[in-house]
Scaffold this motif. Structure first.
Motif, short mmCIF file in Angstrom:
data_model
loop_
_atom_site.label_atom_id
_atom_site.label_comp_id
_atom_site.label_asym_id
_atom_site.label_seq_id
_atom_site.Cartn_x
_atom_site.Cartn_y
_atom_site.Cartn_z
N ILE A 611 81.62 47.88 40.66
CA ILE A 611 80.19 48.21 40.54
C ILE A 611 80.03 49.70 40.81
CG2 ILE A 611 77.88 47.75 41.44
CD1 ILE A 611 78.90 44.99 42.28
N ALA A 612 79.38 50.41 39.88
CA ALA A 612 79.24 51.87 39.98
C ALA A 612 77.77 52.24 40.03
CB ALA A 612 79.90 52.55 38.79
N LEU A 613 77.46 53.34 40.74
CA LEU A 613 76.11 53.89 40.81
C LEU A 613 76.01 55.03 39.81
CD1 LEU A 613 73.33 54.05 42.19
CD2 LEU A 613 74.34 55.61 43.87
N LEU A 614 75.06 54.93 38.87
CA LEU A 614 74.91 55.91 37.81
C LEU A 614 73.75 56.86 38.02
CD1 LEU A 614 75.60 53.70 34.66
CD2 LEU A 614 77.23 54.93 36.09
N ASN A 615 72.76 56.47 38.83
CA ASN A 615 71.61 57.34 39.07
C ASN A 615 70.79 56.77 40.22
OD1 ASN A 615 69.76 59.39 38.78
ND2 ASN A 615 68.68 58.46 37.05
N CYS A 616 70.06 57.65 40.92
CA CYS A 616 69.17 57.23 41.99
C CYS A 616 68.03 58.24 42.07
CB CYS A 616 69.91 57.15 43.33
SG CYS A 616 68.85 56.62 44.70
N ALA A 701 67.48 60.50 46.34
CA ALA A 701 67.30 61.01 44.99
C ALA A 701 68.38 62.03 44.64
CB ALA A 701 65.91 61.63 44.85
N TRP A 702 68.91 61.90 43.41
CA TRP A 702 69.89 62.88 42.93
C TRP A 702 69.14 64.10 42.38
CZ3 TRP A 702 74.23 59.97 39.75
CH2 TRP A 702 74.89 59.08 40.61
N ASN A 703 69.54 65.28 42.82
CA ASN A 703 68.91 66.51 42.32
C ASN A 703 69.93 67.59 42.00
OD1 ASN A 703 69.72 67.18 44.90
ND2 ASN A 703 67.65 67.29 45.75
N MET A 704 71.24 67.24 41.91
CA MET A 704 72.24 68.24 41.57
C MET A 704 72.07 68.64 40.10
SD MET A 704 73.50 64.97 41.65
CE MET A 704 74.54 63.83 40.75
N PRO A 705 72.38 69.88 39.74
CA PRO A 705 72.18 70.34 38.36
C PRO A 705 73.23 69.80 37.40
CG PRO A 705 73.13 72.08 39.69
CD PRO A 705 72.82 70.97 40.64
N GLU A 706 74.40 69.41 37.89
CA GLU A 706 75.45 68.90 37.02
C GLU A 706 75.16 67.45 36.62
OE1 GLU A 706 76.04 69.99 40.06
OE2 GLU A 706 76.85 72.02 39.73
N PRO A 707 75.76 67.00 35.53
CA PRO A 707 75.51 65.62 35.09
C PRO A 707 76.11 64.59 36.03
CG PRO A 707 76.43 66.98 33.31
CD PRO A 707 76.61 67.75 34.58
N GLY A 708 75.59 63.36 35.90
CA GLY A 708 76.17 62.23 36.62
C GLY A 708 77.39 61.70 35.91
N PRO A 709 77.93 60.57 36.37
CA PRO A 709 79.16 60.05 35.78
C PRO A 709 78.93 59.32 34.46
CG PRO A 709 78.41 58.60 37.52
CD PRO A 709 77.45 59.76 37.52
N PRO A 730 76.31 59.68 30.29
CA PRO A 730 75.76 59.51 31.64
C PRO A 730 74.26 59.23 31.61
CG PRO A 730 77.20 61.41 31.55
CD PRO A 730 77.02 60.97 30.14
N VAL A 731 73.80 58.41 32.55
CA VAL A 731 72.38 58.14 32.69
C VAL A 731 71.66 59.37 33.26
CG1 VAL A 731 70.66 56.66 33.81
CG2 VAL A 731 72.80 55.67 32.94
N TYR A 732 72.30 60.02 34.23
CA TYR A 732 71.74 61.23 34.85
C TYR A 732 72.36 62.44 34.16
CZ TYR A 732 70.54 64.73 38.39
OH TYR A 732 70.06 65.84 39.03
N THR A 733 71.53 63.27 33.50
CA THR A 733 72.05 64.41 32.73
C THR A 733 72.00 65.73 33.48
OG1 THR A 733 69.86 64.75 31.75
CG2 THR A 733 71.39 63.32 30.56
N GLY A 734 71.40 65.76 34.68
CA GLY A 734 71.34 67.00 35.44
C GLY A 734 70.19 67.89 34.99
N SER A 735 70.39 69.20 35.13
CA SER A 735 69.30 70.14 34.86
C SER A 735 69.18 70.51 33.38
CB SER A 735 69.53 71.43 35.67
OG SER A 735 70.78 72.02 35.31
N GLY A 736 70.11 70.11 32.57
CA GLY A 736 70.06 70.44 31.15
C GLY A 736 70.81 69.45 30.32
N ASN A 785 77.46 70.31 31.40
CA ASN A 785 76.25 70.95 30.88
C ASN A 785 76.27 72.43 31.27
OD1 ASN A 785 75.57 71.00 33.60
ND2 ASN A 785 73.79 69.63 33.40
N ALA A 786 75.18 73.13 31.10
CA ALA A 786 75.15 74.57 31.37
C ALA A 786 75.41 74.89 32.83
CB ALA A 786 73.81 75.14 30.93
N ALA A 787 75.12 73.92 33.71
CA ALA A 787 75.31 74.17 35.13
C ALA A 787 76.75 73.98 35.58
CB ALA A 787 74.39 73.25 35.94
N GLY A 788 77.55 73.28 34.80
CA GLY A 788 78.95 73.08 35.17
C GLY A 788 79.44 71.69 34.85
N VAL A 789 80.58 71.36 35.45
CA VAL A 789 81.23 70.06 35.23
C VAL A 789 80.65 69.06 36.21
CG1 VAL A 789 83.41 68.81 35.16
CG2 VAL A 789 83.30 71.21 34.43
N GLY A 790 80.28 67.87 35.71
CA GLY A 790 79.63 66.86 36.54
C GLY A 790 80.59 65.94 37.25
#
Length: 1314
Positions: A611-616, A701-709, A730-736, A785-790
């Protein structure tokens, strides 16, 4: 002394009467019957046991004892069956027998059966003997012969039955036969442990009714087998047959369906035979016979039935009724007391009479109703006899009045009465009279004036349907008639309700690869429902056949004997004693195949995992998990998710209903709390075990700029040194937005991760190379993404770099015959349920509108491009389900695709090779010979000769020689006026060739333009450049240019016809310019040029405008109190209106591109023929936007709903229903569907015919559908953002077209039917 004389006289009379009774009964059939049955015993070893029984029958039954093995006991040392020369023991008691065990041993523990049989049948009784060893009770050894009641229950040991396991080796399957045939059902089995004295009992059932050995069925059972044989099949024998092997520890059973179709009819199209003949209310001189009607899928309607009788011992069948009766019940009177009869029934339709049904069981005195009376003779004993068997006093007077009249059965035309006989002791016979009285008349009428009634029970026939009656009874003898009894209350006969209504929706579901389960809703008006008939039909045909030939009682049925892979439809009819209902609606087509895909054993799935967590987001979490490793033999249909706070033990379900995907957002969480989750999977077998709980997930809550898994990593095309991995975004794409992905891999059990691609890939698949054969790897994916590797995804399951044995690759070829581009793959593995899945760029192909066809035969699958184009390059992959990962791919590059397209074009447009081009030779007398030579031609070659684009024929000579390939044309008179271009066009099969020659003066030249470039405007406003070329050969090349830049058209120039076209798409100033065309070969080059600008461009635009304006309808603009209305006649499209004032402009648009008028999609017939008193239902599907209004007319008059007539319109469905139709309901019905954009009207002719009449032929003569144009101007909608200054009046509803003369009056359909 007088009392003693009376006693003696009465005893003698009774003895004499009883003797007469037995004399009268001897001709009757009396099968064996046990008066005293066997009783079970529990005894100790070495004690004697006797099993007693008493049996009666005529002739006296023969008795034998059998053990558990069904063989006769013959050991005379320990067992004795007492008998005499006539059969059994003492002559004084000929119906009594017993079985004696002198000294019982443990081997005698068994179940014993006594069988009594004579020529009329057999009966049996069973009992068990259980032995207790003396060693269990040593203190009681001296009291073995004490009464058994002296032992307390606590002193007896607890009996533990041996568990016997039964495994069927050979099972009987479904049987499909017809009347007159035979059927044998046989099964063999293994019994473990196989104990001699504890063999299982074989019990046979048909539709839960126990079957015994009789003249209809023969049952044979032995050690390890049981067989049931039906020597002569009737439709009564149809049903579900079950063999139950019964032991003390349980049962084992097997079932199969036996279908018995109608045999050949006596005359063509005659009905099938009735079935299930039953006898009711048997009395001394009458019986009531009932039966079930046959199915009439292909035959005409049944007009009635004939009932026949035959006295037992004879073969003389006599017809009981002169005219066919229409219901399935008939009273047969005029029978003789103490006689036995058989009965049978025949059905009648317009074509003839059916075969007779199977005859009923014989009716004997055992079935006749007698009323016993008791007489006190003094002392403690009563003598019980029948009222006509008592020889009593010498009173000479009429009997007393009967009493207690009651009604036991009420039908449409008869009632069954019973009453208490008066006290009667005379030797004179007594009989009864019955009188009836209509409630409104008050006049009594005697019912049985000619036939005396001797039993206190009688059926009064010939009553009026739905009337109220009173009844009374009088008793009589030779001395007179009694006073009438008290009359009954008002008794109302039943009314004919007609056949049942049609069953409801029919649903078909898969069961096995040759059977389908059918379920349906019972009829809303059952009207004494008997059962159902089910019909089946292959989709696309109209050949309906019966699935059952005997009424089925349950609203579900398993249709067997179907063809695997064939598609069927089903329908159902309800049936009662009057006949069959209308057919139900047909079921949805269903293809026959097994419900379970690849295994016969079904189990619950294993647990999901990882079971994995993809976003919060602080109050919810998105979870993903991997599917179970084992599905349990069926597709996983649902998932269930539970949650709990970390550190607690109580799990709570977090969603209802269950999930179908492995991605779920858990809502309603507490921010900052720590949670754990677990998941269950479920299939047809049930719910599997829970997964291992997840790691602790904190709700922050996730707020890092990099993407999720990324998630859901899957593998395909595993080879010795490479594999392809796919994943989900990924469900969470980050800042871009995500710009690409990195794939990493490591050897299983290590953390040394290697990046497979240094440069990110934008797609969600990658072929990982450089692997070591036989090594196990795990992989993970990181999004960028533009912010880096997720974040890295959860590691995949281990995968070994090893190709599947025998795996092959996809091949790509161009079909030499059709020119299609074909991708082909042969699978090295195929299992039950395996399917080929084709993908482009690893996305499953679902759009087949562009001519892509997938064909699969056995282990080979092909993807065929019927219409290939230059956009079809890419990577094509195929995988095979239910295998060990069999898959492959093929990449078509743009360059390779271009070559294959050229080859495909050449194959589809073959050119006949020429040895020599068109040439000429001047002959004598001014004649000219033109000729060419092909490498090969067939006798079917055709050709044409053109001079200056004009085909030549007439007196000129034209011919060919197949052996040399020469085709020639001889012109009789060649002059200067004939100079120009000469062309031969050849067609041979699919191949074509053309050769041209230019003769001007004394010379000739190479390829050239016979017509220069011109601009053509089509009626559909299309713009095309057109030119013609001539004097071509195979090597000639044609090119298009715009502003000296070559144009590659979608369709290659057709040099075979000499006409070359270039469509100019989206003609505008952007497409203006200088266009040029060239034609060249080794003989030279020619060019044509056109400048599409200035006046040429303006003329083209004007021409397009003229064509567009000419095709448009008139535009009508009306100003109303509510706004501006725009009225159109026929054009569709997007319309705009701009209103300009000195300060502002206002623009409104209306999209009328859709087809929104009211429409009737389908479902209505042109002509309906229906029998009266049945239900007429006209149902169809309608559409339109806005929702159309539906109205119904009959003969031009509006149909008004009432108790019998109902109109319905909801959603996409509309219907008209008339219950219990009559002759007045015949006529023309019109359905009108209309909205503001117009509509349609459909006519249906309804013809009602009477019950028993021949169904009239359907003769459709009407136009089924009429288009109704819009009647109101279409109003532009107001913008939603601007509130209306005042409420707008409601729009009037669209009205149907004007009624024909007579329309507008109310429907003549009556509101009540009788």
């Amino acid at each position: 002394m007088l009392v003693l004389m009376q006693w003696y006289f009465m005893e003698k009379c009774i003895s004499a009467k009883m003797g007469n009774k037995y004399v009268r009964e001897e001709p009757m059939i009396r099968g064996p019957k046990f008066l005293v049955r066997l009783r079970s015993h529990t005894v100790y070893e070495n004690t004697p046991v006797k099993l007693f029984c008493t049996v009666e029958g005529f002739p006296m039954p023969h008795i034998c004892y059998v053990g558990i093995f069904n063989f006769q006991l013959v050991d005379q040392n320990t067992v004795k069956i007492y008998e005499n020369s006539d059969g059994y023991i003492d002559l004084e008691y000929p119906n009594f027998a017993f079985l004696c065990f002198y000294r019982c041993s443990t081997d005698d523990t068994a179940q014993y059966t006594v069988v009594a049989s004579n020529i009329h049948g057999q009966a049996s009784s069973q009992a068990s003997i259980i032995l207790l060893p003396p060693a269990l009770f040593p203190s009681l050894s001296s009291s073995l012969f004490l009464p058994f009641s002296c032992l307390s229950a606590a002193m007896l040991p607890k009996i533990h039955y041996t568990k016997i396991n039964i495994t069927f080796l050979e099972k009987f399957g479904p049987v499909f036969s017809s009347e007159g045939g035979s059927a044998t059902l046989s099964a063999t089995m293994i019994v473990e442990p196989n104990l001699a004295n504890l063999q299982p009992e074989a019990q046979w059932y048909r539709d839960d009714t126990r079957l015994f050995d009789s003249k209809w069925v023969k049952i044979e059972t032995g050690r390890g087998f049981s067989t049931l044989t039906i020597p002569n099949l009737y439709k009564d024998d149809e049903g579900l047959y079950t063999l139950r092997m019964v032991t003390k520890g349980g049962t084992a059973e097997h079932s199969a369906f036996v279908s018995v179709a109608d045999g050949p009819p006596p005359v063509p199209k005659a009905p099938g035979a009735p079935m299930d003949i039953k006898i009711h209310d048997a009395n001394r001189d009458y019986v009531i016979v009932s039966w079930k009607p046959p199915n009439t899928t292909t035959e005409g309607p049944i007009l009635g039935y004939f009932v026949d009788k035959c006295e037992v011992g004879t073969e003389n069948w006599t017809q009981c009724n002169d005219h066919p009766i229409k219901i399935c019940k008939y009273p047969v009177s005029g029978l003789f007391e103490s006689h036995s009869y058989y009965f049978r029934v025949r059905a009648v339709n317009s074509h003839g009479i059916s075969k007779p049904s199977r005859m009923s069981d014989p009716i004997t005195d055992e079935h006749v109703f007698y009323l016993p009376v008791a007489k006190k003779l003094g002392g403690k004993l009563d003598v019980v006899s029948y009222h006509d068997e008592v020889e009593g006093g010498f009173l000479i007077k009429p009997p007393g009045a009967p009493s207690g009249i009651s009604v036991s059965e009420i039908d449409r035309t008869y009632v069954v009465l019973s009453w208490k006989a008066p006290a009667y002791f005379s030797s004179a016979p007594m009989w009864y009279y019955i009188e009836k009285c209509l409630a409104e008349s008050g006049a009594w009428q005697r019912v049985n004036t000619q036939v005396p009634i001797r039993s206190p029970r009688y059926a009064v026939f010939d009553l009026a349907e739905g009337k109220q009656y009173k009844f009374r009874v009088l008793s009589a003898n030779i001395y007179g008639t009694s006073e009438p009894s008290e009359p009954t209350g008002l008794i109302e006969t039943l009314q004919l309700k007609g056949v049942p209504s049609a069953p409801g929706q029919v649903i078909s579901t898969r069961e096995t690869d040759t059977s389908v389960l059918i379920q349906w809703a019972p009829p809303k008006e059952p009207n004494n429902l008997i059962g159902y008939y089910i019909d089946q039909c292959v989709q696309g045909s109209k050949d309906w056949t019966s699935a059952n030939h005997k009424p089925h009682k349950s609203p579900k049925f398993v249709v067997s004997g179907l063809t695997t892979g064939e598609t069927y439809m089903f329908r159902v009819q309800a049936i009662n004693e009057i006949g069959l209902s209308d057919e139900s609606q047909e079921s949805t087509p269903l293809t026959v195949k097994a419900a379970l895909s690849h295994t016969a054993f079904l189990a619950t799935p294993s647990a999901p995992y990882d079971i994995a967590l993809l976003n919060c987001d602080g109050h919810s979490m998105v979870l993903n998990w991997k599917k179970p490793l084992h599905s349990g033999g069926a597709k996983i249909k649902e998932y269930y998710v539970d949650k709990r706070r970390s550190g607690t033990t109580m799990w709570r379900e977090v969603h209802i209903p269950p999930l179908t995907e492995r991605l779920y957002k858990v809502e309603g969480l507490t921010e900052g709390a720590v949670y754990q989750f677990q998941v269950y999977a479920a299939n047809l077998a049930g719910l599997g075990p829970a997964s291992k709980h997840s790691a602790d997930f904190t709700c922050e809550a996730w707020n890092m700029p990099e993407p999720g898994p990324a998630y859901d990593l899957t593998f395909c095309e595993v080879r010795d040194d490479s594999l392809v991995v796919e994943w989900q975004k990924p469900v969470y794409t980050g800042s871009g937005p995500i710009t690409g992905y990195h794939v990493e891999y490591a050897k299983t059990g290590t953390s040394d991760w290697t990046t497979a691609n240094e440069k990110v890939v934008s797609h969600r698949f990658l072929k990982v190379t450089g692997l070591k054969e036989g090594t196990s790897y795990v992989l993970r994916v990181r999004a960028v993404n533009a912010a880096g590797v997720g974040m890295a995804s959860m590691a995949s399951d281990p995968m070994t770099a090893k190709a599947v044995a025998g795996s092959q690759e996809v091949s790509c070829v161009v079909d030499e015959k059709s020119g299609d581009i074909v991708l082909s793959f042969d699978s090295c593995q195929m299992n039950v349920g395996s399917q080929f899945v084709w993908k482009k760029d690893y996305k499953e192909i679902t759009d087949f509108s562009k001519g892509v066809v997938i064909k699969t035969e056995g282990s080979n699958s092909k993807m065929i491009f019927k219409n290939p184009d230059k956009e079809d390059f890419g990577t094509y992959s195929v995988s095979v389900t239910n295998t060990e990962g069999v898959s492959s791919s093929y990449t078509i590059s743009a360059e390779e695709l271009q070559k294959m397209l050229a080859l495909s074009y050449d194959i589809r447009h073959p050119i006949i090779p020429l040895k020599s081009e068109l040439a000429y030779k001047i002959l004598e007398r001014g004649r000219m010979r033109f000729w060419l030579q092909a490498e090969e031609i067939s006798p079917k070659v055709t050709y044409k000769f053109f001079a200056n684009n004009k085909e030549l024929s007439g007196p000129n000579k034209m011919g060919h020689d197949v052996s040399t390939g020469i085709i020639e044309f001889i012109m009789d008179h060649f002059t200067v006026e004939n100079e120009g271009t000469f062309t031969f066009q050849i067609t041979d099969g699919g191949g074509k060739a053309q050769s041209s020659l230019v003769l001007i003066g004394d010379g000739k030249r190479g390829p050239h333009f016979s017509e220069f470039l011109s601009l053509q405007i089509g009626d559909d406003c299309s713009v095309t450049l057109v030119c013609k070329v001539a004097n071509l050969k195979k090597e000639s090349v044609f090119h298009w240019y715009r502003e000296d830049t070559e144009i590659i058209p979608d369709v290659k120039p057709d040099l075979g016809s000499g006409v070359c076209k270039l469509p100019i798409k989206l003609f505008s100033l952007k497409t203006a310019g200088i266009y040029k065309a060239t034609i060249s070969d080794d003989r030279g080059k020619d060019m044509s040029q056109i400048d599409i600008s200035g006046k040429v461009f303006d003329d083209a635009i004007n021409k397009i405008s003229q064509l567009a304006g000419a095709s448009a309808a008139e535009l009508v603009i009306s100003c109303t109190a509510t706004g501006i209305q725009l009225q159109l006649e026929k054009d569709k499209g997007k319309y705009s209106i701009v209103i300009i004032d000195p300060e502002n402009s206002h623009k409104r648009t209306l999209d009328l591109s859709g087809d929104d008028r009211g429409k009737v999609i389908g479902g209505l017939p042109d002509v309906v023929t229906i029998m009266e008193k049945k239900t007429l239902s006209l149902t169809c599907t309608v559409c339109g936007d806005p929702k159309p209004q539906v109205s119904w007319l009959k003969n031009g008059a509006e149909v008004e709903p009432d108790d019998q007539v109902n109109t319905f319109a909801a959603g996409k469905f509309a219907s008209l229903t008339i219950k219990g139709v009559s002759m007045e309901d015949s006529g023309r019905y019109t359905m009108i569907v209309q909205n503001k954009f117009g509509g349609e009207s459909v006519d249906i002719v309804v013809s009602v015919y009477r019950h028993g009449e021949k169904m009239p032929e359907a003769k459709p003569t009407l136009t089924p559908k009429t288009i109704i144009p819009p009647k109101l101007p279409i109003e532009l909608p107001q913008p939603k953002t601007q509130p209306a200054p005042s409420p707008a009046p409601s729009a009037t509803s669209p009205t149907p077209p004007k009624a024909a003369p007579g329309r507008g009056v109310k429907s003549p359909t009556p509101t009540r039917r009788k």
